[in-house]
Design a protein around this motif. Structure first.
Motif, short mmCIF file in Angstrom:
data_model
loop_
_atom_site.label_atom_id
_atom_site.label_comp_id
_atom_site.label_asym_id
_atom_site.label_seq_id
_atom_site.Cartn_x
_atom_site.Cartn_y
_atom_site.Cartn_z
N LEU A 89 36.17 -5.21 -47.56
CA LEU A 89 35.65 -4.40 -48.67
C LEU A 89 34.13 -4.32 -48.65
CD1 LEU A 89 38.01 -5.60 -51.55
CD2 LEU A 89 38.17 -3.49 -50.21
N GLN A 90 33.47 -5.43 -48.33
CA GLN A 90 32.01 -5.42 -48.27
C GLN A 90 31.52 -4.56 -47.11
OE1 GLN A 90 29.91 -6.81 -50.63
NE2 GLN A 90 28.43 -5.54 -49.51
N GLY A 91 32.25 -4.60 -46.01
CA GLY A 91 31.90 -3.75 -44.87
C GLY A 91 32.00 -2.28 -45.21
N LEU A 92 33.03 -1.93 -45.98
CA LEU A 92 33.19 -0.54 -46.42
C LEU A 92 32.08 -0.15 -47.38
CD1 LEU A 92 34.83 2.07 -46.50
CD2 LEU A 92 36.24 1.04 -48.30
N ASP A 93 31.75 -1.05 -48.30
CA ASP A 93 30.65 -0.78 -49.23
C ASP A 93 29.35 -0.47 -48.48
OD1 ASP A 93 32.11 -1.05 -51.53
OD2 ASP A 93 31.51 -3.10 -51.94
N ASP A 94 29.07 -1.26 -47.46
CA ASP A 94 27.83 -1.06 -46.71
C ASP A 94 27.82 0.29 -46.00
OD1 ASP A 94 27.13 -3.59 -47.55
OD2 ASP A 94 26.32 -4.18 -45.61
N LEU A 95 28.97 0.71 -45.51
CA LEU A 95 29.04 2.00 -44.84
C LEU A 95 28.74 3.14 -45.81
CD1 LEU A 95 29.69 3.51 -42.20
CD2 LEU A 95 32.08 3.58 -42.93
N LYS A 112 22.16 4.75 -47.40
CA LYS A 112 20.94 5.38 -47.94
C LYS A 112 20.41 4.58 -49.12
CE LYS A 112 22.02 10.12 -46.54
NZ LYS A 112 22.31 11.51 -47.00
N GLU A 113 21.31 4.18 -50.01
CA GLU A 113 20.89 3.44 -51.20
C GLU A 113 20.29 2.08 -50.83
OE1 GLU A 113 23.71 4.92 -50.73
OE2 GLU A 113 24.06 6.32 -52.40
N ASP A 114 20.93 1.39 -49.88
CA ASP A 114 20.43 0.08 -49.49
C ASP A 114 19.08 0.18 -48.78
OD1 ASP A 114 22.53 -1.25 -50.60
OD2 ASP A 114 23.62 -1.59 -48.74
N ILE A 129 19.31 -5.36 -46.78
CA ILE A 129 19.95 -5.41 -45.47
C ILE A 129 21.36 -4.84 -45.58
CG2 ILE A 129 20.84 -6.96 -43.70
CD1 ILE A 129 17.81 -6.59 -43.66
N ASN A 130 21.76 -4.07 -44.58
CA ASN A 130 23.04 -3.37 -44.62
C ASN A 130 23.74 -3.51 -43.26
OD1 ASN A 130 24.70 -0.83 -44.02
ND2 ASN A 130 24.41 -0.63 -46.24
N LEU A 131 25.00 -3.91 -43.29
CA LEU A 131 25.75 -4.14 -42.05
C LEU A 131 25.92 -2.86 -41.23
CD1 LEU A 131 27.47 -6.33 -40.49
CD2 LEU A 131 29.46 -5.32 -41.63
N ALA A 132 26.25 -1.77 -41.89
CA ALA A 132 26.47 -0.51 -41.18
C ALA A 132 25.18 0.00 -40.54
CB ALA A 132 27.04 0.54 -42.13
N ILE A 133 24.07 -0.14 -41.25
CA ILE A 133 22.78 0.27 -40.68
C ILE A 133 22.52 -0.51 -39.40
CG2 ILE A 133 20.27 0.11 -40.99
CD1 ILE A 133 20.64 0.95 -43.87
N LYS A 154 16.25 5.87 -39.45
CA LYS A 154 17.10 6.89 -38.84
C LYS A 154 18.58 6.57 -39.05
CE LYS A 154 13.87 8.43 -35.26
NZ LYS A 154 13.61 8.52 -33.80
N ALA A 155 18.91 5.30 -38.95
CA ALA A 155 20.31 4.90 -39.15
C ALA A 155 20.79 5.21 -40.56
CB ALA A 155 20.47 3.40 -38.85
N SER A 156 19.91 5.00 -41.53
CA SER A 156 20.30 5.22 -42.93
C SER A 156 20.53 6.69 -43.25
CB SER A 156 19.23 4.65 -43.87
OG SER A 156 18.04 5.43 -43.81
N LYS A 157 19.97 7.57 -42.43
CA LYS A 157 20.07 9.01 -42.69
C LYS A 157 21.16 9.70 -41.86
CE LYS A 157 15.19 9.52 -43.97
NZ LYS A 157 13.90 10.19 -43.65
N LEU A 158 21.89 8.93 -41.09
CA LEU A 158 22.92 9.51 -40.23
C LEU A 158 24.04 10.15 -41.04
CD1 LEU A 158 23.32 6.66 -37.58
CD2 LEU A 158 22.32 8.91 -37.17
N ASN A 159 24.58 11.22 -40.50
CA ASN A 159 25.80 11.80 -41.05
C ASN A 159 26.97 11.11 -40.35
OD1 ASN A 159 28.02 13.27 -41.84
ND2 ASN A 159 27.07 15.27 -41.53
N ILE A 160 27.50 10.08 -40.97
CA ILE A 160 28.49 9.23 -40.31
C ILE A 160 29.78 9.96 -39.98
CG2 ILE A 160 27.57 7.09 -41.25
CD1 ILE A 160 29.71 7.19 -43.40
#
Length: 205
Positions: A90-96, A100-102, A108-112, A125-131
Motif C-alpha cells: 500500500l505504501q508503494g502504491l501511495d508513493d507512485l 509530484k506532491e512528495d 523521499i519517494n520510492l517511485a521517484i 524529472k522523475a516526479s514529472k513523468l507521465n507514468i
C-alpha cells in the motif's frame, strides 16, 4: 488496551516497551523521508527497507502487536507478516500516486527513486513523468503488488478465506476507489502478456 498492556507488563512480557519500539520505528521512518538530510537521493532498496519498512510495514503490523504477545496462538506471527507485506504494498502504491506532491514537499519517494535509477534522470524529472506512458511502470507495479499477493498467500495458508483470485478482486477495488483504473490496466496487461509468453514457451518446447 492500557489495562491489557499493564497486565502483560506485570507478567514481564514487556509489551509496553515493544509498542514503544514499534512506534519509534514508525516515527523514525517518517522522519527519514525528509529530503534535506540526504546529500544524494536514496536508492530504491534503502527507501524500501529503511523507510517503507516503518511507515508501511510496521504501521500495519503494530495492529496485532498486543495479541501477538497476549494470545498463545502462532497464527498471529503469520498475520503480522501478512500485514507487514500488505503495508509495504500500500505504501508503494501511495508513493507512485504522490510523486509530484512528495517532490514539492521535499519528501523521499520510492517511485521517484525507482524511475531515477531505471531512466538515469534526476528527482525533478522523475516526479514529472507521465507514468501511464512509461513501459517500466509495469515493473514497479509488479514489485509492489507482489507484496500484496504474498500477504494473501500467507493468510490463505493459515486458513483465512482468501486466495489469489479474491486478492486480485480486492486490489482491483482498491485501485478503483482511488481512481487508478488506468494503472490497474497496465498491471493486468503485463500479467496477461506473461501468461501468453509462458504458453508460447511451453508450446514451442
Amino acid at each position: 488496551l492500557e489495562k491489557i498492556i499493564f497486565e502483560l507488563d506485570k507478567k514481564k512480557i514487556g509489551i509496553s516497551n515493544k509498542l514503544l519500539e514499534s512506534i519509534y520505528l514508525i516515527a523514525k521512518s517518517e522522519g527519514m523521508r525528509d529530503r534535506s538530510i540526504y546529500e544524494n537521493y536514496p536508492n530504491y532498496n534503502f527507501i524500501s527497507h529503511e523507510i517503507h519498512g516503518g511507515i508501511g510495514g510496521e504501521l500495519l503490523k503494530i495492529g496485532v502487536l498486543v495479541p501477538l504477545y497476549r494470545e498463545k496462538n502462532n497464527k498471529f506471527k503469520d498475520i503480522s507478516k501478512a500485514l507487514y507485506c500488505l503495508g509495504m504494498s500500500l505504501q508503494g502504491l501511495d508513493d507512485l500516486c504522490d510523486m509530484k506532491e512528495d517532490f514539492a514537499a521535499k519528501k523521499i519517494n520510492l517511485a521517484i527513486s525507482f524511475f531515477m535509477e531505471k531512466l538515469d534522470i534526476d528527482d525533478m524529472k522523475a516526479s514529472k513523468l507521465n507514468i501511464l506512458n512509461i513501459d517500466i511502470t509495469k515493473e514497479y507495479l509488479n514489485k509492489i503488488i507482489n507484496y500484496a499477493m504474498k500477504s494473501f498467500d500467507i493468510l490463505e495458508e493459515i486458513g483465512y478465506p482468501i486466495n489469489k483470485k479474491l486478492g486480485m478482486k480486492l486490489l482491483f477495488h482498491l485501485f478503483k476507489i482511488r481512481g487508478l483504473e488506468d494503472l490497474w490496466n497496465i498491471y493486468k496487461k503485463e500479467e496477461e502478456d506473461e501468461k501468453n509468453n509462458f504458453r508460447i514457451y511451453v508450446f514451442n518446447d
